[in-house]
Design a protein around this motif. Structure first.
Motif, PDB file in Angstrom:
ATOM      1  N   ARG A 133       0.829  -1.309  -0.082  1.00  0.00           N
ATOM      2  CA  ARG A 133       0.126   0.019  -0.037  1.00  0.00           C
ATOM      3  C   ARG A 133       0.818   1.496   0.087  1.00  0.00           C
ATOM      4  O   ARG A 133       0.264   2.271  -0.166  1.00  0.00           O
ATOM      5  N   TYR A 134       2.126   1.097   0.425  1.00  0.00           N
ATOM      6  CA  TYR A 134       2.792   2.359   0.495  1.00  0.00           C
ATOM      7  C   TYR A 134       4.109   2.507  -0.406  1.00  0.00           C
ATOM      8  O   TYR A 134       4.672   3.545  -0.287  1.00  0.00           O
ATOM      9  N   ARG A 135       3.880   1.707  -1.471  1.00  0.00           N
ATOM     10  CA  ARG A 135       5.176   1.943  -2.433  1.00  0.00           C
ATOM     11  C   ARG A 135       4.540   1.531  -3.563  1.00  0.00           C
ATOM     12  O   ARG A 135       3.546   0.494  -3.924  1.00  0.00           O
ATOM     13  N   CYS A 136       4.805   2.469  -4.814  1.00  0.00           N
ATOM     14  CA  CYS A 136       4.411   2.046  -6.031  1.00  0.00           C
ATOM     15  C   CYS A 136       4.649   0.654  -6.571  1.00  0.00           C
ATOM     16  O   CYS A 136       5.787   0.469  -6.571  1.00  0.00           O
ATOM     17  N   ALA A 137       3.759   0.058  -7.167  1.00  0.00           N
ATOM     18  CA  ALA A 137       4.340  -1.108  -7.451  1.00  0.00           C
ATOM     19  C   ALA A 137       5.160  -1.303  -8.769  1.00  0.00           C
ATOM     20  O   ALA A 137       5.733  -2.574  -9.267  1.00  0.00           O
ATOM     21  N   LYS A 138       4.971  -0.202  -9.510  1.00  0.00           N
ATOM     22  CA  LYS A 138       5.654  -0.189 -10.746  1.00  0.00           C
ATOM     23  C   LYS A 138       7.187  -0.150 -10.427  1.00  0.00           C
ATOM     24  O   LYS A 138       7.707   0.507  -9.849  1.00  0.00           O
ATOM     25  N   PHE A 139       7.903  -1.175 -10.962  1.00  0.00           N
ATOM     26  CA  PHE A 139       9.125  -1.517 -10.897  1.00  0.00           C
ATOM     27  C   PHE A 139      10.166  -0.284 -11.004  1.00  0.00           C
ATOM     28  O   PHE A 139      10.065   0.219 -12.170  1.00  0.00           O
ATOM     29  N   LYS A 196      -2.756  -7.229  -4.064  1.00  0.00           N
ATOM     30  CA  LYS A 196      -3.018  -6.240  -4.884  1.00  0.00           C
ATOM     31  C   LYS A 196      -1.757  -5.223  -4.961  1.00  0.00           C
ATOM     32  O   LYS A 196      -1.436  -4.817  -3.997  1.00  0.00           O
ATOM     33  N   PRO A 197      -1.600  -4.938  -6.149  1.00  0.00           N
ATOM     34  CA  PRO A 197      -0.476  -3.741  -6.321  1.00  0.00           C
ATOM     35  C   PRO A 197      -1.211  -2.345  -6.342  1.00  0.00           C
ATOM     36  O   PRO A 197      -2.135  -2.187  -6.728  1.00  0.00           O
ATOM     37  N   TYR A 198      -0.585  -1.526  -5.550  1.00  0.00           N
ATOM     38  CA  TYR A 198      -0.932  -0.199  -5.700  1.00  0.00           C
ATOM     39  C   TYR A 198       0.064   0.670  -6.567  1.00  0.00           C
ATOM     40  O   TYR A 198       1.143   0.518  -6.583  1.00  0.00           O
TER      41      TYR A 198
END
Ligand SMILES: [Zn+2]
Ligand SMILES: [Zn+2]
Length: 308
Positions: A181-187, A211-213
């Motif tokens: 939840r606290y980090r963008c999942a886009k590598f 779930k990715p955020y």
């Protein structure tokens, strides 16, 4: 600036002479009003020395309420320290320490016996002065005498730090529970959210706990080619970068996003914003990294930057 605008509006209704007359008669609110007008030269000629004398009038007025007196003391800290951070004269430091201490003592005494924690109603100026100036001057015992005059404000600043430490631990615990939840999942994106959530998350069939955020629709779109295979019930989590978000604790405003900038010397700066979009923030992060690399490693020292 907002304060200045508000003061400007006020100054249209009552003349400085009238405000001074009431201040001289012992009204502390008007003494502070007069001090502000004289400080900024609002519809009058700025007069630093006269401004200070009105602040002192308000600070020392035993009939005034503690909150007003505390405010006057806090404003006096600025009088002694503003604009001269590197060259604050020794006697000015003592004067500022005295006023910081009084600013805290007055409101602490008032709160004694109530359930309210006394130190948190002290002004931020006083605590910041304690943390930045008093501590650095007494740490290596450059000016140990300062401690004598700063009992209340140092205690308040210690309690504030302890409180921030607890806040930090709580934030850490929360983040460990649901790191996605606290980090963008886009590598490689690097954008983090503080206590709030990321702006968007996958609305597909993937499990809630996996779930990715994302910091933006753009990152979500770019990550789709990675995530789509995982976007179904029971599938493993598609988030590659599983490092937890950097915990700063207490310092940032709620709902802001930030980007950690890792420098070549191993230090990290944290850029934080609540108004900028993620792309702009990332650009600023890159610029900061560049600037630090160019300027040499030791010249820029920073932990947290709120960029707005
Ligand atoms: Zn992102
Ligand atoms: Zn999904």
């Amino acid at each position: 600036m907002e304060t200045l605008e508000r003061i400007k509006t006020v100054t249209t209704s009552t003349s400085l002479e009238e405000v001074q007359r009431r201040a001289d008669a012992g009204d502390s609110q008007h003494a502070i009003d007069a001090a502000l007008r004289l400080k900024y030269g609002l519809k009058c000629t700025a007069d630093r020395v006269l401004s200070r004398s009105y602040l002192i009038k308000a600070a020392l007025n035993e009939n005034a309420n503690a909150q007003t007196r505390s405010m006057a003391h806090s404003m006096l800290i600025f009088w002694y320290t503003a604009g001269r951070e590197d060259t604050v004269r020794a006697r000015f430091v003592f004067a500022a320490a005295y006023h910081a201490n009084e600013a805290v003592r007055l409101v602490s005494e008032k709160a004694t016996g109530s359930d309210e924690a006394p130190v948190y109603c002290a002004s931020a100026n006083a605590l910041l002065f304690a943390m930045n100036t008093i501590e650095s001057l007494t740490k290596d015992m450059t000016v140990p005498e300062l401690l004598v005059h700063s009992k209340w404000v140092i205690q308040a600043s210690d309690e504030r730090k302890a409180y921030m430490h607890l806040e930090r631990l709580a934030a850490e615990k929360k983040m460990m529970k649901k790191p996605n939840r606290y980090r963008c999942a886009k590598f490689g994106c690097g954008i983090e959210a503080d206590t709030g959530k990321m702006s968007s998350r996958c609305s597909g069939k993937c499990d809630a706990d996996k779930k990715p955020y994302y910091c933006s629709k753009r990152c979500q779109k770019e990550d789709w080619k990675n995530h789509k295979l995982f976007c179904r019930q029971g599938a493993p989590c598609s988030v590659i970068d599983t490092a937890t978000a950097t915990v700063s604790g207490g310092g940032t405003s709620q709902g802001s996003i930030r980007v950690p900038v890792h420098h070549a010397d191993g230090t990290t700066s944290l850029l934080s914003t609540s108004t900028m979009d993620p792309e702009m923030l990332k650009e600023m992060g890159a610029a900061l990294k560049d600037a630090k690399a160019r300027a040499g490693l030791s010249t820029l020292r920073m932990d947290l930057h709120e960029v707005d």
